[in-house]
Design a protein around this motif. Sequence first.
Motif, PDB file in Angstrom:
ATOM      1  N   GLN A  85       0.851  -1.244   0.029  1.00 47.62           N
ATOM      2  CA  GLN A  85      -0.064   0.128   0.052  1.00 47.62           C
ATOM      3  C   GLN A  85       0.959   1.225  -0.037  1.00 47.62           C
ATOM      4  OE1 GLN A  85      -2.458   0.477   3.290  1.00 47.62           O
ATOM      5  NE2 GLN A  85      -3.590   2.048   2.623  1.00 47.62           N
ATOM      6  N   THR A  86       0.367   2.160  -0.818  1.00 51.76           N
ATOM      7  CA  THR A  86       1.127   3.640  -0.757  1.00 51.76           C
ATOM      8  C   THR A  86       0.109   4.587  -0.194  1.00 51.76           C
ATOM      9  OG1 THR A  86       2.572   2.877  -2.531  1.00 51.76           O
ATOM     10  CG2 THR A  86       2.795   5.170  -2.339  1.00 51.76           C
ATOM     11  N   GLN A  87       0.867   5.342   0.674  1.00 51.28           N
ATOM     12  CA  GLN A  87      -0.013   6.576   1.195  1.00 51.28           C
ATOM     13  C   GLN A  87       0.743   7.995   0.864  1.00 51.28           C
ATOM     14  OE1 GLN A  87      -3.045   6.571   2.086  1.00 51.28           O
ATOM     15  NE2 GLN A  87      -3.583   4.421   2.553  1.00 51.28           N
ATOM     16  N   TRP A  88       0.083   8.956   0.386  1.00 51.60           N
ATOM     17  CA  TRP A  88       0.851  10.407   0.472  1.00 51.60           C
ATOM     18  C   TRP A  88       0.305  11.119   1.632  1.00 51.60           C
ATOM     19  CZ3 TRP A  88       4.505  11.308  -3.374  1.00 51.60           C
ATOM     20  CH2 TRP A  88       4.599  10.270  -4.284  1.00 51.60           C
ATOM     21  N   PHE A  89       0.953  11.610   2.203  1.00 54.09           N
ATOM     22  CA  PHE A  89       0.781  12.524   3.622  1.00 54.09           C
ATOM     23  C   PHE A  89       1.718  13.333   3.801  1.00 54.09           C
ATOM     24  CE2 PHE A  89       4.107   9.354   4.845  1.00 54.09           C
ATOM     25  CZ  PHE A  89       4.953   9.973   5.604  1.00 54.09           C
ATOM     26  N   SER A  90       1.261  14.206   4.961  1.00 53.48           N
ATOM     27  CA  SER A  90       1.913  15.282   5.361  1.00 53.48           C
ATOM     28  C   SER A  90       1.953  15.184   7.006  1.00 53.48           C
ATOM     29  CB  SER A  90       1.988  16.741   5.014  1.00 53.48           C
ATOM     30  OG  SER A  90       0.439  16.976   5.223  1.00 53.48           O
ATOM     31  N   ILE A  91       2.661  15.646   7.846  1.00 58.22           N
ATOM     32  CA  ILE A  91       2.666  15.714   9.214  1.00 58.22           C
ATOM     33  C   ILE A  91       2.574  17.223   9.849  1.00 58.22           C
ATOM     34  CG2 ILE A  91       3.536  14.909  11.456  1.00 58.22           C
ATOM     35  CD1 ILE A  91       5.154  12.663  10.039  1.00 58.22           C
ATOM     36  N   LEU A  92       1.406  17.238  10.504  1.00 57.65           N
ATOM     37  CA  LEU A  92       1.159  18.529  11.166  1.00 57.65           C
ATOM     38  C   LEU A  92       2.040  18.730  12.318  1.00 57.65           C
ATOM     39  CD1 LEU A  92      -2.670  18.527  10.979  1.00 57.65           C
ATOM     40  CD2 LEU A  92      -0.893  19.433   9.182  1.00 57.65           C
TER      41      LEU A  92
END
Length: 316
Positions: A213-220
């Motif tokens: 699985q591939t997820q695109w994200f950013s961390i706040l």
Amino acid sequence: VTPSEGVRRGSGRILAMLESLLALGGLVLLRDSVEWEGRSLLKALVKKSALCGEQVHVLGCEVSEEEFREGFDSSINSRLVYHDLFRDPLSWSKPGKVLPGGPLEALKALDKRTGSGPVTIALDSLSWLLHHLPCPTLCQTLHALSHQDSCPGDTPPGEQVRVLGLLHEELHGLGPLGALSSLAQTEVTLSGTMGQASAHILYQRPRQRPTHQTQWFSILPDFSLKLQAEPLLESQPRSDPHTPSVDPTTHLTFNLHLSKKEREAKDNLTLPFQFSSEKQQALLRPGLGQATSHIFYEPDAYDDLDQEDPDDDLDV
């Protein structure tokens, strides 16, 4: 779709990603690099485990306790049990206060300090431990710590032990990376493109095929995850149909095409490596007036003329 429904769906996707990473017990391997650091994702998973009411033990080796706790609110920090190996890893300043065995005893002691209920152990980082412990020793300790030696189903779901290990993969060879990957139930490799981070997740469940699985994200800043859509590659600029096209062959110093006369000359040319029938007849039947050659051979005293044993002179 209303804005409130979109927010609920987005938060549901974020929770689904976090729960998928924390669903299994055992070792969760976070592989980062210089370009894409993984400590922020480690802290996001620690925060999620603390909010779920789990016991959270952090073995800090690379950064100070103050730096690791920075960004968490008081409710999260109150649930973290921090084991500091950063300030005095070999217990030189206070010999009687910390474990005398150094990193190995500190790692083994985490298993004894966990009580009932689900437990999350965060190792920051496995790379530091690999530089201070032999790879087989570390793998055996992780195997025992994550309870992988027990049969599936022996540990109740409420008493799972989960180990979050941060690994800087650029610092190690293929041997340690392969050994730790074989121990992990979940492996997360951080990468990205165009300034946006992505996580390639590999799930290795017992008696099941591995899934990806591939997820695109950013961390706040508060270490909450924000899922994002996959970035689109920059499209090539479209050519204007009214712009006259430029022939790339106009200023070449050689011709790419042959004229009719050049093609006929090429077809009639006999190349030197072509052994035609005329050339064969000329070699076999020399014409009149052509000089013939002969080879005169006088045997030497050391020449071996014995055909039954031509290697007799080699003294084998």
